[in-house]
Design a protein around this motif. Structure first.
Motif, short mmCIF file in Angstrom:
data_model
loop_
_atom_site.label_atom_id
_atom_site.label_comp_id
_atom_site.label_asym_id
_atom_site.label_seq_id
_atom_site.Cartn_x
_atom_site.Cartn_y
_atom_site.Cartn_z
N PRO A 39 -47.62 78.42 -10.89
CA PRO A 39 -47.40 77.54 -12.04
C PRO A 39 -48.72 77.10 -12.67
CG PRO A 39 -45.94 76.93 -10.23
CD PRO A 39 -46.88 77.98 -9.70
N GLY A 40 -48.81 77.23 -13.97
CA GLY A 40 -50.03 76.87 -14.68
C GLY A 40 -51.13 77.90 -14.60
N GLY A 41 -50.82 79.07 -14.05
CA GLY A 41 -51.86 80.06 -13.82
C GLY A 41 -52.04 81.12 -14.88
N PHE A 42 -51.24 81.08 -15.94
CA PHE A 42 -51.32 82.15 -16.94
C PHE A 42 -52.60 82.09 -17.76
CE2 PHE A 42 -46.78 82.47 -16.06
CZ PHE A 42 -46.60 83.84 -16.07
N ASP A 43 -53.10 80.91 -18.04
CA ASP A 43 -54.36 80.81 -18.78
C ASP A 43 -55.48 81.49 -18.03
OD1 ASP A 43 -54.13 78.57 -21.19
OD2 ASP A 43 -52.66 78.27 -19.61
N ALA A 44 -55.52 81.32 -16.72
CA ALA A 44 -56.55 81.95 -15.91
C ALA A 44 -56.38 83.46 -15.89
CB ALA A 44 -56.52 81.40 -14.48
N GLU A 45 -55.13 83.93 -15.87
CA GLU A 45 -54.88 85.37 -15.91
C GLU A 45 -55.38 85.98 -17.21
OE1 GLU A 45 -53.45 87.57 -13.66
OE2 GLU A 45 -53.65 85.92 -12.22
N ILE A 46 -55.12 85.29 -18.32
CA ILE A 46 -55.58 85.78 -19.62
C ILE A 46 -57.10 85.77 -19.68
CG2 ILE A 46 -55.64 85.27 -22.09
CD1 ILE A 46 -53.03 86.52 -21.16
N ALA A 47 -57.72 84.75 -19.13
CA ALA A 47 -59.18 84.69 -19.12
C ALA A 47 -59.76 85.86 -18.33
CB ALA A 47 -59.65 83.36 -18.51
N ALA A 48 -59.13 86.21 -17.21
CA ALA A 48 -59.61 87.34 -16.40
C ALA A 48 -59.44 88.66 -17.16
CB ALA A 48 -58.85 87.38 -15.08
N LEU A 49 -58.33 88.79 -17.88
CA LEU A 49 -58.11 90.01 -18.66
C LEU A 49 -59.14 90.12 -19.79
CD1 LEU A 49 -54.21 89.87 -18.85
CD2 LEU A 49 -55.55 91.68 -17.77
#
Length: 287
Positions: A39-49
């Motif tokens: 939860p709340g982790g999608f921003d970090a995933e996008i940053a990594a991409l």
């Protein structure tokens, strides 16, 4: 056309395509589906991409836009066009767009899809299928889609693959279903028996055939697959039709055989190519 990152982001997997001038420059697949994201982790995933692919625009499709994903991107009601999908994208953060799904509600019966709509409309946009055509995407939840004048006019979802898995794992007949599905005589027999219109009786017949020695050992798995796929195909396909299949080699071969048994013809379409075509057209429309 511009350079952008397209992601088909499903429940358990995701596939990323770096697209430039309509061509795929790089592609990766991993197990970072929405269930793997805290939860709340999608921003970090996008940053990594973005760090991996440089800071390019990102267009997402699939379960990432569901009520279990990052942001609920909603649905466009069928009949849906690719222009309608582009007009209704949701932008959770700058530089990221999430494509909505498609819904239908007729006579009190509802249905939804999320991710498949990009492939279906992409197939039409790229000229891989006629503007008026019947498409099928076999899988855990098989999608049947009717395209009219280039739009996704109507569709039905069948729980064919999920029912097979449930029967094999939890049903009484599961003990008879040993081994893998083979495109053999037993599969064809199952497709033929689906024509009797007695699915529930035929399923129990698998158990009875085992007890009475009416079926050769090791053939029940293929027979049940044929019975379920045959029932699915017979519900949606008429003799003389052409069905365009977006499927992998093994499952596509099973559906193609079932389609041919009912007197129709099957044409295979590359589902990855249709996704790229669809998501590229959506990105173009986004400007």
């Amino acid at each position: 056309m511009s350079r952008f990152l397209a992601i088909d982001w499903g429940t358990t997997n995701r596939r990323a395509y770096l697209i430039e001038q309509g061509a795929v420059m790089a592609t990766t697949r991993d197990d970072r589906g929405i269930l793997a994201i805290a939860p709340g982790g999608f921003d970090a995933e996008i940053a990594a991409l973005r760090e991996r692919y440089s800071d390019v625009p990102i267009v997402l499709a699939g379960m990432v836009g569901s009520n279990r994903g990052w942001v609920d991107a909603g649905y466009v009601a069928a009949p849906a066009t690719i222009e309608a999908l582009a007009a209704n994208v949701v932008r959770p953060i700058a530089g990221v767009a999430i494509v909505p799904g498609v819904s239908r509600a007729v006579e009190g019966r509802g249905d939804v899809m999320r991710g498949e709509e990009v492939q279906l409309l992409g197939a039409v946009a790229a000229g891989m299928v006629p503007r008026d055509s019947l498409l099928c995407q076999p899988g855990t939840h098989c999608k049947w889609a009717w395209m009219k004048h280039g739009a996704l006019a109507d569709f039905v979802t069948a729980m064919t693959g999920e029912l097979f898995a449930l029967l094999k794992t939890h049903a009484l007949i599961g003990q008879e279903m040993t081994g893998a599905v083979v495109n053999d005589d037993a599969f064809g027999e199952g497709v033929a028996d689906a024509g009797r219109g007695d699915l529930l009786g035929a399923l129990f017949g698998v158990r009875a055939a085992g007890v009475l020695g009416l079926r050769a050992p090791g053939t029940a798995t293929s027979y049940v697959s044929g019975l379920l796929i045959g029932t699915d195909v017979r519900a949606h396909v008429r003799a003389g039709e052409t069905v365009y299949l977006l499927a992998d080699e093994a499952l596509g071969a099973l559906y193609a055989r079932a389609i041919e048994i009912v007197g129709a013809s099957a044409a295979r379409i590359d589902s990855h190519a249709t996704f790229v075509a669809g998501i590229t057209r959506i990105e173009e429309l986004l400007g």
